[in-house]
Design a protein around this motif. Structure first.
Motif, PDB file in Angstrom:
ATOM      1  N   ASP A  48       0.830  -1.196   0.000  1.00 51.59           N
ATOM      2  CA  ASP A  48       0.000   0.000   0.000  1.00 51.59           C
ATOM      3  C   ASP A  48       0.869   1.252   0.000  1.00 51.59           C
ATOM      4  N   ALA A  85       0.671  -7.677  -5.084  1.00 47.98           N
ATOM      5  CA  ALA A  85      -0.595  -6.977  -5.323  1.00 47.98           C
ATOM      6  C   ALA A  85      -0.567  -5.620  -4.655  1.00 47.98           C
ATOM      7  N   GLY A  86      -1.346  -4.712  -5.215  1.00 45.90           N
ATOM      8  CA  GLY A  86      -1.545  -3.411  -4.602  1.00 45.90           C
ATOM      9  C   GLY A  86      -2.709  -3.494  -3.629  1.00 45.90           C
ATOM     10  N   TYR A 134      -5.623  -1.538  -0.875  1.00 46.23           N
ATOM     11  CA  TYR A 134      -6.738  -0.604  -1.041  1.00 46.23           C
ATOM     12  C   TYR A 134      -6.268   0.844  -1.200  1.00 46.23           C
ATOM     13  N   MET A 152      -3.328   1.880  -2.331  1.00 45.50           N
ATOM     14  CA  MET A 152      -2.685   1.976  -3.643  1.00 45.50           C
ATOM     15  C   MET A 152      -3.750   2.079  -4.727  1.00 45.50           C
ATOM     16  N   SER A 153      -4.779   1.286  -4.618  1.00 49.87           N
ATOM     17  CA  SER A 153      -5.872   1.316  -5.588  1.00 49.87           C
ATOM     18  C   SER A 153      -6.551   2.686  -5.612  1.00 49.87           C
ATOM     19  N   ARG A 154      -6.801   3.252  -4.439  1.00 47.26           N
ATOM     20  CA  ARG A 154      -7.422   4.587  -4.365  1.00 47.26           C
ATOM     21  C   ARG A 154      -6.558   5.646  -5.025  1.00 47.26           C
ATOM     22  N   ILE A 213      -4.283   5.234  -7.433  1.00 43.77           N
ATOM     23  CA  ILE A 213      -4.284   5.013  -8.883  1.00 43.77           C
ATOM     24  C   ILE A 213      -5.613   5.450  -9.490  1.00 43.77           C
ATOM     25  N   CYS A 214      -6.708   5.092  -8.862  1.00 46.03           N
ATOM     26  CA  CYS A 214      -8.028   5.501  -9.364  1.00 46.03           C
ATOM     27  C   CYS A 214      -8.176   7.017  -9.367  1.00 46.03           C
TER      28      CYS A 214
END
Length: 135
Positions: free
Chosen positions: A57, A80-81, A83, A85-87, A89-90
């Motif tokens: 993260d 894996a990334g 949550y 990291m996902s936020r 990138i999004c």
């Protein structure tokens, strides 16, 4: 908490299902960011031996070629990334797909060499680039 992430086996063996072990900050270890891949991989192998999955993260360090960011996924064969990291990138995707113009990017920090690929990519999406800090 394991005070020495290179010597945490005893703590790992004591873990019960559902428990989490927190390791000391890897940035305190010279092998984490060593220029020599062999040194990074020694650390990566040790830390990878503690688990089966790698989730990061750490968006701010994801670009680094380090024992943890690139070494552990190499050893485990996956990564894996998380949550956060996902936020991050999004958020970038949302901002860059239909930006208000003019689009200005302000980038700071040190080690411009670490950011060259990012900056080159950004230039295809932005109108103005401002560089500051120690770059």
């Amino acid at each position: 908490f394991a005070e020495d992430c290179m010597d945490a086996e005893k703590y790992v063996k004591q873990l019960q299902p559902g428990q989490v072990l927190i390791l000391e900050n890897v940035r305190f270890y010279s092998d984490e960011g060593s220029k020599k891949e062999s040194e990074r991989m020694v650390m990566a192998k040790k830390i990878a031996s503690y688990g089966d999955y790698f989730v990061s993260d750490a968006f701010g360090t994801a670009h680094r070629n380090s024992a943890t960011m690139t070494g552990i996924p190499k050893i485990l064969g996956h990564g894996a990334g998380g949550y956060l990291m996902s936020r991050e990138i999004c958020s970038f995707v949302d901002i860059l797909k239909d930006p208000k113009r003019p689009m200005v990017a302000i980038v700071g920090g040190a080690k411009v060499s670490d950011k060259i690929l990012l900056l080159e990519h950004m230039l295809t999406h932005i109108d103005i680039l401002i560089i500051g800090g120690a770059m």
